[in-house]
Design a protein around this motif. Structure first.
Motif, PDB file in Angstrom:
ATOM      1  N   ILE A  58      23.622  75.529 106.888  1.00 16.35           N
ATOM      2  CA  ILE A  58      23.098  76.666 106.123  1.00 16.35           C
ATOM      3  C   ILE A  58      22.238  76.692 105.133  1.00 16.35           C
ATOM      4  CG2 ILE A  58      23.632  79.075 105.565  1.00 16.35           C
ATOM      5  CD1 ILE A  58      26.711  79.660 107.116  1.00 16.35           C
ATOM      6  N   LEU A  59      23.964  75.673 104.104  1.00 19.62           N
ATOM      7  CA  LEU A  59      23.074  74.913 102.948  1.00 19.62           C
ATOM      8  C   LEU A  59      21.127  74.503 102.991  1.00 19.62           C
ATOM      9  CD1 LEU A  59      25.651  73.928 100.903  1.00 19.62           C
ATOM     10  CD2 LEU A  59      24.275  75.761 100.141  1.00 19.62           C
ATOM     11  N   ALA A  60      21.482  74.107 104.152  1.00 17.57           N
ATOM     12  CA  ALA A  60      20.158  72.684 104.829  1.00 17.57           C
ATOM     13  C   ALA A  60      19.330  73.538 105.304  1.00 17.57           C
ATOM     14  CB  ALA A  60      21.241  71.630 105.758  1.00 17.57           C
ATOM     15  N   LEU A  61      19.186  74.719 106.298  1.00 15.17           N
ATOM     16  CA  LEU A  61      18.512  75.613 106.454  1.00 15.17           C
ATOM     17  C   LEU A  61      18.109  76.105 105.155  1.00 15.17           C
ATOM     18  CD1 LEU A  61      19.811  76.389 109.968  1.00 15.17           C
ATOM     19  CD2 LEU A  61      18.194  74.707 108.951  1.00 15.17           C
ATOM     20  N   ALA A  62      19.072  76.688 104.378  1.00 12.30           N
ATOM     21  CA  ALA A  62      18.672  77.442 103.541  1.00 12.30           C
ATOM     22  C   ALA A  62      17.326  76.666 102.516  1.00 12.30           C
ATOM     23  CB  ALA A  62      19.335  78.013 102.731  1.00 12.30           C
ATOM     24  N   SER A  63      17.831  75.934 101.906  1.00 17.12           N
ATOM     25  CA  SER A  63      16.809  74.556 101.021  1.00 17.12           C
ATOM     26  C   SER A  63      15.269  73.853 102.121  1.00 17.12           C
ATOM     27  CB  SER A  63      17.764  73.339 101.603  1.00 17.12           C
ATOM     28  OG  SER A  63      18.704  73.291 100.461  1.00 17.12           O
ATOM     29  N   LEU A  64      15.365  74.634 103.815  1.00 16.13           N
ATOM     30  CA  LEU A  64      14.720  73.699 104.119  1.00 16.13           C
ATOM     31  C   LEU A  64      13.476  74.953 104.203  1.00 16.13           C
ATOM     32  CD1 LEU A  64      13.297  72.072 106.012  1.00 16.13           C
ATOM     33  CD2 LEU A  64      14.149  73.031 108.211  1.00 16.13           C
ATOM     34  N   VAL A  65      14.548  76.227 104.246  1.00 20.16           N
ATOM     35  CA  VAL A  65      13.293  77.644 104.296  1.00 20.16           C
ATOM     36  C   VAL A  65      12.672  77.849 102.625  1.00 20.16           C
ATOM     37  CG1 VAL A  65      13.311  79.851 104.612  1.00 20.16           C
ATOM     38  CG2 VAL A  65      14.373  78.499 106.580  1.00 20.16           C
ATOM     39  N   ALA A  66      13.786  77.652 102.065  1.00 24.76           N
ATOM     40  CA  ALA A  66      13.455  77.571 100.839  1.00 24.76           C
ATOM     41  C   ALA A  66      11.909  76.338 100.088  1.00 24.76           C
ATOM     42  CB  ALA A  66      14.268  77.494  99.796  1.00 24.76           C
ATOM     43  N   GLY A  67      12.036  75.378 100.344  1.00 21.41           N
ATOM     44  CA  GLY A  67      10.923  74.597 100.394  1.00 21.41           C
ATOM     45  C   GLY A  67      10.213  75.103 101.080  1.00 21.41           C
ATOM     46  N   GLY A  68       9.832  75.290 102.163  1.00 20.20           N
ATOM     47  CA  GLY A  68       8.569  76.182 103.162  1.00 20.20           C
ATOM     48  C   GLY A  68       8.126  76.688 102.513  1.00 20.20           C
ATOM     49  N   TYR A  69       8.632  77.780 102.000  1.00 23.74           N
ATOM     50  CA  TYR A  69       7.739  79.012 102.049  1.00 23.74           C
ATOM     51  C   TYR A  69       7.473  78.190 100.113  1.00 23.74           C
ATOM     52  CZ  TYR A  69       7.262  83.190  98.858  1.00 23.74           C
ATOM     53  OH  TYR A  69       6.551  84.805  98.569  1.00 23.74           O
ATOM     54  N   TYR A  70       7.651  77.569  99.728  1.00 23.85           N
ATOM     55  CA  TYR A  70       7.179  77.408  98.365  1.00 23.85           C
ATOM     56  C   TYR A  70       5.906  77.169  98.792  1.00 23.85           C
ATOM     57  CZ  TYR A  70       6.670  75.527  93.621  1.00 23.85           C
ATOM     58  OH  TYR A  70       6.611  75.637  91.608  1.00 23.85           O
ATOM     59  N   VAL A  71       5.829  75.657  99.105  1.00 24.50           N
ATOM     60  CA  VAL A  71       4.211  74.874  99.821  1.00 24.50           C
ATOM     61  C   VAL A  71       3.735  75.555 100.269  1.00 24.50           C
ATOM     62  CG1 VAL A  71       4.305  72.861 101.179  1.00 24.50           C
ATOM     63  CG2 VAL A  71       6.093  71.930  99.866  1.00 24.50           C
ATOM     64  N   ALA A  72       4.401  76.682 101.198  1.00 24.11           N
ATOM     65  CA  ALA A  72       3.415  77.284 101.305  1.00 24.11           C
ATOM     66  C   ALA A  72       2.523  78.167 100.819  1.00 24.11           C
ATOM     67  CB  ALA A  72       3.492  78.565 102.842  1.00 24.11           C
ATOM     68  N   ARG A  73       3.330  78.563  99.735  1.00 22.52           N
ATOM     69  CA  ARG A  73       2.332  79.877  98.305  1.00 22.52           C
ATOM     70  C   ARG A  73       1.589  78.881  98.122  1.00 22.52           C
ATOM     71  NH1 ARG A  73       5.988  83.860  95.054  1.00 22.52           N
ATOM     72  NH2 ARG A  73       4.556  84.577  93.423  1.00 22.52           N
ATOM     73  N   HIS A  74       2.363  77.766  96.981  1.00 19.57           N
ATOM     74  CA  HIS A  74       1.497  76.595  96.658  1.00 19.57           C
ATOM     75  C   HIS A  74       0.811  75.852  96.762  1.00 19.57           C
ATOM     76  CE1 HIS A  74       4.815  79.150  93.763  1.00 19.57           C
ATOM     77  NE2 HIS A  74       4.194  78.903  93.548  1.00 19.57           N
ATOM     78  N   GLY A  75       0.915  75.387  98.244  1.00 20.82           N
ATOM     79  CA  GLY A  75      -0.725  74.320  98.541  1.00 20.82           C
ATOM     80  C   GLY A  75       1.120  72.869  98.352  1.00 20.82           C
ATOM     81  N   LEU A  76       1.237  72.277  99.093  1.00 22.07           N
ATOM     82  CA  LEU A  76       0.883  70.704  99.419  1.00 22.07           C
ATOM     83  C   LEU A  76       1.326  69.689  98.280  1.00 22.07           C
ATOM     84  CD1 LEU A  76       3.314  68.916 100.888  1.00 22.07           C
ATOM     85  CD2 LEU A  76       1.358  67.842 101.679  1.00 22.07           C
ATOM     86  N   THR A  77      -0.009  69.627  97.681  1.00 20.94           N
ATOM     87  CA  THR A  77      -0.179  68.999  96.402  1.00 20.94           C
ATOM     88  C   THR A  77       0.311  69.208  94.872  1.00 20.94           C
ATOM     89  OG1 THR A  77      -2.535  68.397  97.671  1.00 20.94           O
ATOM     90  CG2 THR A  77      -2.752  68.195  95.022  1.00 20.94           C
TER      91      THR A  77
END
Length: 522
Positions: A58-77
């Motif tokens: 659960i911790l791994a999946l939650a971290s992956l989802v949170a990180g993906g959301y942040y990248v999608a919102r702000h861009g990879l660069t």
């Protein structure tokens, strides 16, 4: 009435059934261990330690989802730069990589232990142990490698970029919001190529270019200053005015040269450093007297406020070209038809070159770092102005040919090159704003303003009012196209690409003849 059990006790499993059970259990243990290697905790969810497994999963999946959301919102660069620009965050990330790696490796080992069949034979036990060791090694090596790269990045950012502008009021005004450059219409960045190698006195800035960028359109003018520009104006606050009270850097003497020599622009750095050594209280608060004075003098020459300075050691450039596997350029030999590899002009016979390794051959060829550097530096058989042109061509070739994907594998090497050979006073906090600005530059055009005799500049006795007028004209926005008469045919526009046109030839009266821009590197 209960019927008696006539079937008797269960028959013991056969040898073949035990073998099938062991093979099945062995394959299950291998599969769960591999699953736990791919997804932290996933393998443990099918063992007696399933609670621990579910927590890790659960911790791994939650971290992956949170990180993906942040990248999608702000861009990879922007996400990467928001981390890179903060050394404390990078340090935290490095620690997180180590901790996560240790916990992950522990979960893999626990998965193998919990899923191992109790009657597993010695051969399969050793095979499972070897497989588990391999999986732990892969995760540990990856985690610690990421932690190492993060630490290298932190050290590089701290070594290259400044935490804040050197002095209040210096630098460009960058604001928060959608457009960080909304309150800065133009930013001027001084690019210096320095050489403080063996046999040379002090630091010489043989490559001096000011990139003046329109922050709205991205249109950029590269203003090349010749090294042999003489009698340059000194700022009113310059300590060197104590030696040159006229405000002009020149005769009767230069601190580091013979009395009969002229003082040129590229000698300012050493001049200021020499003065600082003799007068320790001068240039108080400056890390480098030479770098600061060079920037201030160039600002006076051009009539521009320089916001930032970038200094690249030429030997670092050589290492960069080697790291990218060489660079392909169209080698041109100049008017003499000869261009030396190394060496210098003979003091006895100026028509001869001594101590050179050989001679360049004309034509398209791939140069390693050593030869690319000398192609950009050689001038013994032509002049500084041809060298300035070659420098622009080599830089352009490097930018066009560098492969970011291929260079990623050499990240640690590149980071060391940057840390050892690049200085800039651009604050790390402004990196995201500069990435945005570079995207605008790439979508716009790049033109050149070389301050050479061909452009009407007398380097021995320059007219600095004329130079400032040339700069002002080059930075002026292009005039709006004249309206076409009604009924006239509409011309089909031709596509254009960013280019660095050569200067138009000057007429004897000082005016310039109109000539279409040509590719000076083709």
């Amino acid at each position: 009435m209960t019927q008696p059990n006539t079937r008797g006790p269960a028959a013991p499993p056969t040898r073949e059934a035990l073998r099938r059970e062991l093979r099945s259990g062995f394959r299950r243990a291998l599969g769960l261990t591999a699953l736990g290697t791919v997804v932290p905790g996933a393998g443990l969810t099918r063992t007696r330690s399933r609670k621990i497994g579910w927590v890790l999963l659960i911790l791994a999946l939650a971290s992956l989802v949170a990180g993906g959301y942040y990248v999608a919102r702000h861009g990879l660069t922007n996400t990467a730069l928001s981390i890179v620009a903060q050394p404390t965050v990078l340090q935290t990330v490095a620690v997180v990589f180590v901790v996560v790696g240790i916990v992950w490796c522990g979960s893999i080992i626990l998965t193998a232990v919990q899923s191992r069949p109790t009657r597993l034979d010695r051969g399969r036990t050793r095979a499972l142990a070897a497989f588990t060791t391999l999986m732990v090694f892969l995760v540990a090596a990856s985690s610690f490698k990421f932690a190492e790269l993060t630490t290298i990045t932190k050290d590089t950012v701290k070594g290259v970029f400044q935490a804040a502008p050197a002095k209040p009021g210096e630098g460009a005004k960058i604001v928060t919001g959608e457009d960080p450059w909304a309150e800065t219409p133009r930013v001027n960045v001084l690019l210096l190529g320095s050489d403080s190698g063996v046999g040379r006195t002090g630091t010489r800035t043989d490559s001096m270019i000011v990139a003046s960028i329109d922050t709205k359109t991205g249109h950029t003018v590269l203003i090349s200053l010749p090294r042999n520009l003489e009698r340059v104006p000194l700022p009113a606050s310059s300590p060197l005015r104590n030696v040159y009270p006229s405000g002009s850097y020149g005769r009767p003497t230069c601190l580091h040269q013979a009395a009969n020599d002229e003082c040129m622009l590229n000698a300012i750095w050493t001049e200021a450093d020499t003065y600082k050594q003799e007068h320790p209280s001068a240039y108080a608060g400056e890390q480098s007297a030479g770098r600061y004075e060079t920037r201030q003098v160039i600002s006076e020459v051009l009539g521009l406020k320089i916001a930032y300075t970038v200094v690249v050691d030429l030997h670092g450039f050589e290492q960069l070209v080697d790291a990218m596997g060489g660079v392909t350029v169209n080698v041109k030999l100049g008017p003499s038809g000869r261009l030396p590899i190394g060496g210098y002009q003979s003091h006895v016979d100026p028509t001869k070159v001594v101590n050179n390794e050989g001679w360049f051959k004309a034509g398209v060829q791939k140069l390693n770092g050593h030869y690319a550097l000398w192609y950009a530096r050689a001038r013994a058989t032509d002049s500084d102005y041809y060298r300035m042109q070659r420098q622009r061509c080599v830089i352009r070739a490097v930018v066009q040919q560098v492969n970011p994907g291929a260079m990623l594998g050499k990240y640690a090497e590149l980071a060391k090159i940057a840390k050892d050979n690049i200085y800039t006073d651009i604050p790390a906090d402004n990196l995201m704003a500069f990435v945005d600005l570079m995207e605008r530059v790439q979508k716009s055009t790049i033109t050149s303003l070389p301050l050479t005799p061909e452009a009407g500049v007398n380097t021995a006795r320059p007219d600095y009012e004329k130079i400032r007028a040339m700069v002002k004209a080059a930075l002026a926005p292009p005039p709006a196209p004249a309206p076409k008469p009604s009924g006239s045919p509409t011309a089909t526009p031709t596509p254009s690409t960013p280019s660095t046109p050569t200067p138009t030839p000057s007429t004897p009266s000082g005016g310039a003849t109109s000539a279409p821009p040509t590719d000076e590197c083709a």
